[in-house]
Design a protein around this motif. Structure first.
Motif, PDB file in Angstrom:
ATOM      1  N   ILE A  37       0.850  -1.195   0.000  1.00 42.21           N
ATOM      2  CA  ILE A  37       0.000   0.000   0.000  1.00 42.21           C
ATOM      3  C   ILE A  37       0.884   1.243   0.000  1.00 42.21           C
ATOM      4  N   LEU A  87      -5.712  -3.280   1.516  1.00 48.51           N
ATOM      5  CA  LEU A  87      -6.547  -2.354   0.742  1.00 48.51           C
ATOM      6  C   LEU A  87      -7.043  -3.133  -0.467  1.00 48.51           C
ATOM      7  N   CYS A 136     -10.456  -1.001   3.360  1.00 52.30           N
ATOM      8  CA  CYS A 136      -9.178  -1.316   3.997  1.00 52.30           C
ATOM      9  C   CYS A 136      -9.452  -2.098   5.266  1.00 52.30           C
TER      10      CYS A 136
END
Lengths: 466, 466
Positions: free
Chosen positions: B247, B304, B332
């Motif tokens: 991420i 995510l 998320c």
């Protein structure tokens, strides 16, 4: 007023009423459930040709690899001895209507407001293609004859790229033999400015399907550990163009004939108010291939656009799902001398290479039916000169010679199979929302088109096409 | 056989039949058109509690900012003087069912095949939550009393993140006061291996909307010159994770408590057949954050995931449209000590910065309702020891202490608002396709759960929770 003009004036309201009838038929060629409607539009066209006095009218099937395709309508009147033969082209199929909620009126309930007729297909192409039928009727009913020999060929699959109509042209060369094609599919620049279309882009459509696990998964339990096909898809798609909008597939530009300085000057000579263009569209800024103007991008440079994307949950609220597939549809517009099949292979190779670097998913790239070759007509062709003269008289301005981003695959087929160029004589305008909600046609354009067709036919009869 | 066990054995088939009834109610909490069905599931639950002999049963509204939310069902039996009070939690709402064509049987027509009951909600969570009601009834009908004081609280919005139930807990502290929560929402590892859940991930959902021109445009005429919202969206989405799956939003990992070597050893001690895991899912390879094992990614690292994406044409064939909007939904999953609102702001800032470099479109990022804090329970809590003992006797194996990627926002609410930890006692299994087509529950698990609840209550009565 000439007899044919008087006849048209006397039947003006009836003609609008007939257009309304024609627009009610939801002839969406891309959707299987509308196949019957496309056939109904063909029958309507055939019947209208017969009523106009056109002879040998027939609805002809187009056999395709996957079964019968949408039919073609043919008709002719060939009694103008010694005069040129003109093949009139148009299409009676229309685009899909989604998102249907954005239409002010239902797309197949034609509505007249402020001198405009709103409906799917109003300008693309039912309104345009009805005009030459009405004009032929006016000549035949008022003068008993046409100034030139006419053949009519209308198709029902233009909006899906004419996959079976293009081979149909090749298989019916004798039937369609002519000295010139006049296409009733296109547009003028504005109510005061005519154009002559000399270039169309080619087209190649494709689809990307990305598959992950056997079923949808709980994104909390499996997220982070199992590849998500949507993430993989957005990565593949993002790799197709640079952040600035330059297409990235190696080899994509190899066969593009770059614009000369003369070409760029000719394009720049066409008045274009960029600020108004973007303001009318409601966008804050342009976006496209670096090094080219907005008009050059739209008219003369190849493009790659994602037409649709879908995967996973699209409803209201939240669904914590890790979906097991994701999809996107893409069309590329091509310019001379790109070959659609070759360009498909270039993009497929680029995507497959990227897919190798995308673990945990299976990527399937496939070409969709409906490719088209790019088309370019000599600006000084006799038909361009003659039609340009008529347009200049009607509008008080000489036409701009323009290219268009849209594709008409059959123009290339007429040139390759029949050896004849096509001049476009169509009176939709560029702001009339073709392919979008609230498509419309100005009724004034509908009238103007009738005069133009009659004048052009008479002038071809007088001066020939040499 | 104890009297309550005999009662359960005598009513085994009736209980399955009741579960079938319960599963027929399409209580999809995320879809407005199913609000009435969620309410019907609440009424069904309340009526079932009353019939079991539970007192003070009431369906309670959950007032929310946008009007009434899905209701809560409360009931109690508080006549075990001097014994602990246990709050039983579960939820009667279910996930959406799309893609519905992938279900073998319609999702709300429960079907029993091979000792499994197939239906949306079979294991998540209707089958699990019905168990403690049946067991309480068995005690009350066979022995006239319960071994401990019980409070029941069932919600109808777990699948949308309990947006109004979490404040409801805070607003009803006295009503819900207890010594321990037993959650009937969760799963065991397998038919032979029990688990004790000590950690859940947090959750924050968001949506990205990208807008372009005022209407859909013809991709041939405008393509290449006007920004395409789908291209912009895929660019924004692709920038959220590295090609390797890390991420990218700056600050996202700031509050993450990194795994210690001891944590990693404990996780590695849980048997895990990675090859079988991927083979069962039908994927060729794993994918996730570099530097972590598959189990660590799923249990102990934040994630995510794009849950859905849509824009433009999704039908059959080709539509040459340049769409004017595109959308994606993201959730998320968070780990201690990430704060869901803070993480939303981090992602929003990252997306808005990227949007500044994406001309010609307007990007709107919004948090969706239903955040959850991550949750971690001390492994040596008395309830874990006591439940662990029961599970060890039932399965012949001591439980693994595991964390889960899923989120149960109310566990953190019970801890923060009521000051009590939650032990999970639920008997769905991880392969039973929660949130996916063909969700099912093994009927053997349904039986096992009944014994477990009775044993746990008796042992709490004997030994207390100190």
């Amino acid at each position: 007023m000439k007899p044919w003009e008087q006849y048209l004036a006397d039947h003006r309201e009836a003609a609008v009423s007939e257009l309304v009838d024609f627009l009610r038929i939801p002839a969406i060629s891309s959707l299987k459930e509308h196949m019957g409607d496309v056939a109904a539009a063909a029958e309507w066209t055939a019947e209208r040709l017969r009523r106009a006095g056109i002879e040998n009218v027939q609805v002809m099937p187009t056999p395709g690899p996957g079964g019968a395709g949408h039919p073609v309508v043919y008709g002719d009147w060939l009694h103008a001895a010694g005069k040129p033969t003109v093949l009139i082209y148009g299409h009676f199929d229309v685009q899909p209507v989604d998102p249907v909620n954005l239409w002010t009126n239902p797309p197949f309930e034609p509505t007249i407001r402020d001198g405009r007729i709103y409906a799917r297909g109003a300008g693309d192409d039912k309104g345009n293609m009805l005009i030459p039928i009405l004009v032929a009727e006016a000549f035949l009913k008022s003068e008993g004859k046409l100034p030139v020999n006419l053949k009519f060929i209308f198709e029902g699959q233009e909006e899906i790229g004419s996959p079976q109509f293009v081979p149909f042209v090749g298989a019916n060369k004798e039937l369609l033999e002519a000295d010139l094609v006049i296409s009733a599919d296109g547009a003028q620049e504005s109510e005061t400015q005519p154009i002559l279309l000399v270039g169309f882009k080619g087209l190649v459509p494709l689809q990307i399907d990305v598959y992950g696990a056997k079923t949808d998964l709980h994104s909390g339990i499996y997220g982070g550990a199992v590849a998500n096909p949507i993430h993989a898809l957005v990565r593949l798609l993002d790799g197709l163009r640079s952040p600035e909008g330059k297409i990235q597939a190696p080899g994509f530009f190899d066969d593009v004939v770059d614009l000369t300085e003369a070409d760029r000057a000719q394009i720049a000579a066409v008045p274009f108010d960029e600020a108004k263009y973007f303001a009318d569209l409601g966008v804050s800024a342009g976006f496209g291939e670096p090094g080219y103007t907005t008009v050059e991008r739209a008219w003369a440079r190849p493009t790659l656009e994602i037409n649709g994307i879908w995967g996973g949950f699209q409803g209201e609220g939240v669904k914590t799902v890790l979906p097991n597939e994701a999809h996107a549809k893409i069309t590329c517009r091509l310019v001379a001398n790109q070959d659609p099949d070759q360009i498909y292979r270039v993009i497929e190779a680029h995507l497959n290479k990227a897919a190798e670097e995308t673990p945990g998913v299976r990527v399937v790239v496939k070409q969709l039916p409906g490719h088209a070759y790019p088309y370019l007509m000599p600006a000084d062709h006799p038909a361009n000169r003659l039609v340009g003269e008529v347009l200049t008289e009607m509008y008080g301005n000489p036409p701009h010679y323009v290219r268009m981003g849209g594709s008409v695959p059959v123009l290339m087929a007429f040139l390759r199979q029949l050896g004849i160029y096509t001049v476009t004589l169509a009176f939709a305008l560029e702001d009339e929302r073709h392919h979008a909600p609230d498509e419309f046609l100005r009724l004034a354009s509908f009238e103007r088109g009738k005069v133009a067709f009659g004048e052009v036919w008479e002038r071809i009869a007088e001066r020939g096409l040499e």
